[in-house]
Design a protein around this motif. Structure first.
Motif, PDB file in Angstrom:
ATOM      1  N   ILE A   1      38.064  -6.625   8.454  1.00  0.00           N
ATOM      2  CA  ILE A   1      38.327  -5.321   7.846  1.00  0.00           C
ATOM      3  C   ILE A   1      38.849  -4.297   8.855  1.00  0.00           C
ATOM      4  O   ILE A   1      39.790  -3.547   8.543  1.00  0.00           O
ATOM      5  CB  ILE A   1      37.072  -4.800   7.122  1.00  0.00           C
TER       6      ILE A   1
ATOM      7  N   ALA B   1      42.449  -2.650   7.975  1.00  0.00           N
ATOM      8  CA  ALA B   1      42.555  -1.217   7.685  1.00  0.00           C
ATOM      9  C   ALA B   1      43.854  -0.620   8.224  1.00  0.00           C
ATOM     10  O   ALA B   1      44.335   0.389   7.706  1.00  0.00           O
ATOM     11  CB  ALA B   1      41.350  -0.478   8.255  1.00  0.00           C
TER      12      ALA B   1
ATOM     13  N   ALA C   1      38.583  -1.430   2.851  1.00  0.00           N
ATOM     14  CA  ALA C   1      39.400  -1.034   4.006  1.00  0.00           C
ATOM     15  C   ALA C   1      39.593   0.483   4.058  1.00  0.00           C
ATOM     16  O   ALA C   1      39.420   1.093   5.125  1.00  0.00           O
ATOM     17  CB  ALA C   1      40.739  -1.773   4.003  1.00  0.00           C
TER      18      ALA C   1
END
Length: 650
Positions: free
Chosen positions: A505, A509, A551
């Motif tokens: 993640i 992101a 995210a």
């Protein structure tokens, strides 16, 4: 007066009443996960401390991240296999096939419920199942034996009459639905097909229609379990799994919350123009546009009949010069049958490129088209950039239209091509017994052996971000303002650049809103504190990927204020402690600008007391009435910071 959908819900109802708009809890029999979303599901099972799957059947498929340009995808596959072995899931290896048709072939059964971490899970409704696409965390809960909670939908009965004309097929039926009702017409509804027109639709034809019910925004799509379903199960050696499931008094309008009718005999070949499945027009209206690519395959047209039709049209001919004609078989079994029929020989001889069994170009993993050219595909979605090309031009069509256009090099109505070619509509003879090959399916390990398995985590497998309680007073800037029908593909993109980071993640992101505003992630990461997103109608349509919630959460998102939400994304926001609010007056959307600071005071009291609240724009000193649709259970979840923190406190 009982339709199939209500029978399925009633037989699995654990809590609530079957009144549209009320929250219900359902017992779940089966689960489906795939590799693009399954890595988070397995990390969630680890975080929950699960001992073993408590469902009838749970299957982990590898069908999305098949390109192994470096170690990331291979590491994900090893992790997923170890997780399946640890928690007692079936494991379908890379190359075995796309999850939805493979599940139909091996595991689907009439009368069962299923949730899947893929928005096209409703394809299993073709067998008389109640199959619903949800976020990964809800699948993890179902694997752990917990109910699925959802708002009771309306039941929309669509009566089919007549017979499909030559050169028109099941894809044109669902495109007609999209032409009529658009990408949000099915929101908060189950679509159930009935009527005499069903008699000529095979189980795999119904799969095409049920699969793309997701593009209408429907909760799911349901068909009866009749002789067509029995025939499908018999062909796959599973007739003992058949249970008849029919609607009673289906033609009585009182059976349905909403009704519609399609005379199949009036349909003609249709195509969805860029860049939405709802941009439907006739093929003749789009005819003549030059194309550089045709892709046949995906869960939207996965049947042996679909590929056999294309092969019959291409047999003895050559695809247009300079055009890439790509064929993605949807399962290993289907590829074996296609080869046994001699159709593989015809496809290759005509110039087709044969790829491995999997989703491939449907999710932007390879087969990206050239910029400035048209790509014609039998796939379910054509959201901007989903193909892997940021400035793409993707059209959606039937196998018949794909083949005719691939032979001419321009978008072509197959009826017009057939007249020029002097070809009658082919009759595809399918084998009475389908190939049943389970060589790439691994059974769950016995409990004692499974308990000793250690998870295999490569460098790209990261733990879940910490989920923290909702602030008592929420304030933050509008980091981005978006228009209508923003898809989860646009929030957290597909494609070979981003997909390999689905289990990481912090890295994923970096790609949030990359196609719309590449600076969003930089601004959000630099901001010290929570922030807000403002959206238009149908925010978060499309894929069920919960990455589109977690995210942005990692970057500080705690509130989304929109005109309306797509169902799955709305639930994913709640699951990860992000508050989804809707403008009471959609006109207030125009008053908000990116950069404005929005505030919500006394969040616990405000959410717990009622559904109406006020959002204050501190920059403009304006107030906007808003509402939430959270149940008391979901209010607790948001305040705790999401479902996982809530579970830890109970």
């Amino acid at each position: 007066m009982t339709n199939v959908a209500r029978q399925l819900i009633e037989s699995h109802l654990l809590s609530g009443e079957m009144t549209p708009g009320q929250e219900i809890g359902l017992r779940i029999d089966q689960t489906l996960t795939q590799d693009a979303t399954g890595t988070l599901v397995m990390l969630e099972l680890e975080a929950m401390g699960l001992d073993r799957a408590r469902t009838e059947v749970s299957v982990q498929y590898v069908d999305h991240n098949l390109l192994q340009t470096d170690a990331k995808n291979a590491e994900d596959h090893l992790f997923l296999r170890s997780a399946a072995r640890r928690w007692g899931l079936w494991f379908s290896q890379a190359g075995n096939g796309v999850s939805h048709p493979a599940h139909m072939q091996h595991f689907g059964r009439p009368g069962a419920t299923m949730v899947g971490s893929d928005s096209h899970t409703p394809a299993a409704g073709s067998l008389g199942m109640l199959a619903i696409g949800v976020g990964g965390l809800e699948v993890a809960m179902a694997i752990a034996g917990e109910p699925l909670y959802l708002v009771m939908p309306e039941i929309w009965g669509v009566r089919l009459t007549g017979e499909l004309p030559p050169w028109v097929s099941a894809k044109d039926v669902i495109l007609e639905m999209l032409r009529r009702d658009g990408v949000s017409g099915g929101r908060n509804r189950i679509i159930e097909y009935h009527g005499p027109g069903l008699s000529q639709l095979s189980a795999m034809d119904r799969h095409v229609i049920a699969n793309m019910g997701a593009e209408l925004g429907a909760t799911t799509t349901v068909f009866p379990a009749d002789e067509a379903v029995r025939s499908f199960l018999r062909a796959h050696g599973r007739e003992d799994d058949f249970t008849e499931l029919l609607a009673t008094d289906a033609d009585d309008p009182a059976t349905w919350d909403r009704t519609d009718e399609i005379d199949l005999g009036t349909l003609e070949p249709l195509v969805a123009a860029p860049s939405s499945p709802g941009n439907v027009q006739t093929v003749r209206a789009a005819a003549g546009r030059e194309i550089s690519q045709v892709v046949v395959g995906s869960s939207a047209n996965p049947g042996l009949r679909d590929f056999g039709m294309v092969a019959a049209m291409l047999a003895g001919r050559r695809t247009a010069p300079g055009l890439s004609f790509d064929v993605n078989p949807t399962s290993r079994n289907m590829l074996q049958d296609l080869t046994r029929m001699g159709a593989t020989f015809d496809l290759i001889g005509a110039g087709a490129r044969l790829h491995q069994a999997g989703c491939m170009g449907c999710i932007g993993m390879g087969q990206a088209p050239a910029t400035g050219t048209n790509s014609l595909r039998t796939m379910p979605r054509n959201f901007p950039g989903r193909s892997g090309t940021s400035d793409d031009s993707v059209w959606l069509c039937s196998p018949e239209t794909a083949a005719a256009s691939g032979l001419t090099g321009v978008i072509t109505d197959p009826r017009d091509w057939a007249e020029t070619a002097g070809m009658a509509y082919p009759t595809i003879e399918l084998p009475d017994r389908a190939t049943v090959n389970r060589a790439m399916l691994e059974e769950p390990l016995p409990p004692a052996e499974a308990a000793a398995i250690e998870l295999v985590k490569g460098e790209n497998i990261a733990t879940l971000p910490d989920l923290t309680p909702m602030p008592h007073h929420l304030a933050g800037p509008v980091m981005i303002k978006l228009g209508d029908d923003v898809s989860t593909d646009e929030i957290s993109p597909a494609g070979a650049r981003a997909l390999p980071f689905r289990s990481n993640i912090p890295k994923l992101a970096d790609f949030v809103f990359d196609a719309i505003d590449p600076d969003y992630s930089v601004r959000a990461a630099a901001h010290d504190g929570p922030h807000v997103i403002v959206g238009g109608e149908n925010y978060g349509q499309g894929s069920s990927r919960e990455h589109a919630a977690i995210a942005p959460y990692y970057l500080g998102l705690r509130l989304v204020l929109a005109k309306s939400f797509a169902r799955i994304h709305w639930q994913n926001l709640v699951n990860f402690g992000i508050l989804p609010l809707e403008f009471t007056d959609p006109g207030d959307y125009d008053s908000v600008a990116a950069g404005d600071e929005l505030r919500l005071s006394d969040v616990p009291d405000t959410l717990g007391g009622h559904h109406e609240l006020t959002v204050h724009n501190a920059t403009r000193d304006e107030d906007y009435p808003a509402r939430h649709r959270l149940s008391a259970r979901q209010v607790e979840m948001v305040l705790a910071g999401g479902l996982i923190p809530l579970l830890r406190t109970t």
